[in-house]
Design an enzyme around this catalytic site. Structure first.
Site, short mmCIF file in Angstrom:
data_model
loop_
_atom_site.label_atom_id
_atom_site.label_comp_id
_atom_site.label_asym_id
_atom_site.label_seq_id
_atom_site.Cartn_x
_atom_site.Cartn_y
_atom_site.Cartn_z
N ASP A 161 0.83 -1.21 0.00
CA ASP A 161 0.00 0.00 0.00
C ASP A 161 0.86 1.26 0.00
O ASP A 161 2.07 1.22 0.28
CB ASP A 161 -0.93 0.01 1.22
CG ASP A 161 -0.17 0.07 2.55
OD1 ASP A 161 0.81 -0.67 2.70
OD2 ASP A 161 -0.56 0.88 3.41
N GLU A 177 0.18 -1.12 5.62
CA GLU A 177 1.29 -0.74 6.49
C GLU A 177 1.12 0.72 6.89
O GLU A 177 1.26 1.10 8.05
CB GLU A 177 2.63 -0.96 5.78
CG GLU A 177 3.85 -0.82 6.68
CD GLU A 177 4.37 0.60 6.82
OE1 GLU A 177 5.17 0.84 7.74
OE2 GLU A 177 3.97 1.49 6.05
ZN LIG Z 1 6.71 2.44 3.73
#
Ligand SMILES: [Zn+2]
Length: 387
Positions: free
Chosen positions: A85, A146
């Site tokens: 992401d 993340e």
């Molecule tokens: Zn990163």
């Protein structure tokens, strides 16, 4: 000793980087890039597992786990990891290429965070396999979400891994290894006061907003010391300018490289809120109303704390030396999936992978840095198999 010609196929690496960054993947919308990566990994000969429902944290896909068989019997497996992401703005990404420099048209981030890490890993694995360089099994974990809170890693079942050691590639710079990153506590605070008409009977109210403000005004925030930071990031409450607000909700955090300082700062923040409500009461009729506060502090993630003499650090340093380079270790105030994996007992560090000016629309990547990173990964995996 003159450096040997690179094994890395730079044109292939660059094409793949442009392909992946052009596929937008903001947190929770990694599905398209996950499908692309899944097909790339299968084409490379990996057994790919992905999209587990339990790992979908409200998004359109789950983490990917790919396994590549090694060619050195008995060699310990090695973990490589990066996240799929990106932060926003990332609805559509238009990379601009000037030689080896890739940036955007400044309407979005580039997403080199963390696709520089992903392509460095993919290229390294291709080189290891094509050249039949000695390596043990490689386990590759590509995570979701993340950026929004390490959620993909937190939901990943690390008992699926056979590796005990590895690298996360997710930090700016090149030829640097993050070995220390803070643990964090997240704080949710609700201040309860008492509502009253602000013009007619303010003496019958208790302003939750004013109490929260007093608490914050007396709080150590920002950079608390050289290992510790703290922030109140969100405050919500109140209904109208003529109503004394009876409830305010706040969200904050503190991070520290030191476990003791983390707990001390958390206690300090809690204590400021408790001191601000203490003795705040108002009598309305025959009832005494007391202001009160609920402070909920929970561990968000554990610290990353790898000693300089740990195996993973020695491996990466030896790999850099083989390439005629040096790789320094350093700490950061930011967290990554490495914090989560380290918290589960894996020996991991976070290798810089060429991303620059991350989390801004000025983000850029020098493909040469990604190439160097891929070389470092090749050498590290090779040395690991020999160790
Ligand atoms: Zn990163």
């Amino acid at each position: 000793m003159p450096a040997e010609p690179s094994l890395i196929n730079v044109a292939r690496l660059k094409d793949e980087f442009l392909d992946l960054v052009s596929t937008a993947s903001p947190s929770k919308r990694e599905g398209a890039v996950a499908r692309r990566l899944s097909s790339i990994l299968s084409g490379m000969g990996a057994a790919v597992r992905g999209g587990r429902r339990g790992e979908r944290v409200g998004g359109d896909t789950g983490n990917l786990l790919a396994r590549f068989p090694g060619n050195v019997p008995g060699a310990a497996p090695f973990l490589l990891s990066a996240h799929m992401d990106t932060v926003g703005p990332a609805a559509a990404i238009h990379p601009l290429v000037e030689g080896d420099i890739v940036r955007t048209d400044r309407t979005s981030v580039l997403g080199g965070d963390d696709k520089a890490g992903i392509v460095a890993i993919l290229e390294a694995i291709r080189v290891l396999r094509e050249r039949n360089l000695p390596h043990g099994d490689i386990e590759l974990v590509l995570t979701i979400c993340e950026e929004s809170g390490l959620y993909g890693a937190k939901h990943f079942d690390t008992s699926r891994l056979r590796s005990r050691r590895g690298l996360v590639l997710d930090v700016d710079g090149v030829c640097e290894l993050i070995t220390r990153a803070p643990a964090a506590n997240h704080l949710s605070v609700t201040v309860h006061g008492l509502a009253a008409h602000a013009g007619i009977c303010p003496e019958q109210g208790l302003s939750a907003l004013q109490i929260a403000a007093e608490a914050i005004a007396g709080m150590k925030l920002g950079r608390v010391d050289d290992e510790t930071t703290a922030n109140i990031g969100v405050i919500q409450g109140g209904l109208a300018s003529n109503i004394i607000p009876d409830r305010v909700v706040l969200r904050g955090e503190t991070r520290s490289l030191s476990a003791g300082k983390l707990e001390a700062q958390t206690a300090h923040m809690r204590e400021r809120f408790e001191a601000a409500v203490a003795g705040r009461a108002v009598r309305v009729g025959d009832r005494l109303h007391q202001a009160r506060v609920e402070v909920e502090a929970r561990r968000d993630y554990e610290s990353l704390d790898v000693r300089d003499d740990a195996g993973i650090v020695r491996l990466v340093r030896s790999a850099a030396a083989t390439l005629g380079r040096s790789c320094r270790t350093r700490s950061t105030g930011g967290a990554s999936d490495a914090n989560v994996l380290a918290g589960r007992g894996l020996e991991v560090a976070n290798l810089a992978c060429g991303m620059r000016e991350i989390h801004t629309v000025n983000e850029w990547v020098d493909i040469k840095d990604v190439m160097v990173t891929a070389e470092l990964v090749v050498e590290t995996v090779r040395l690991h198999a020999a160790s």
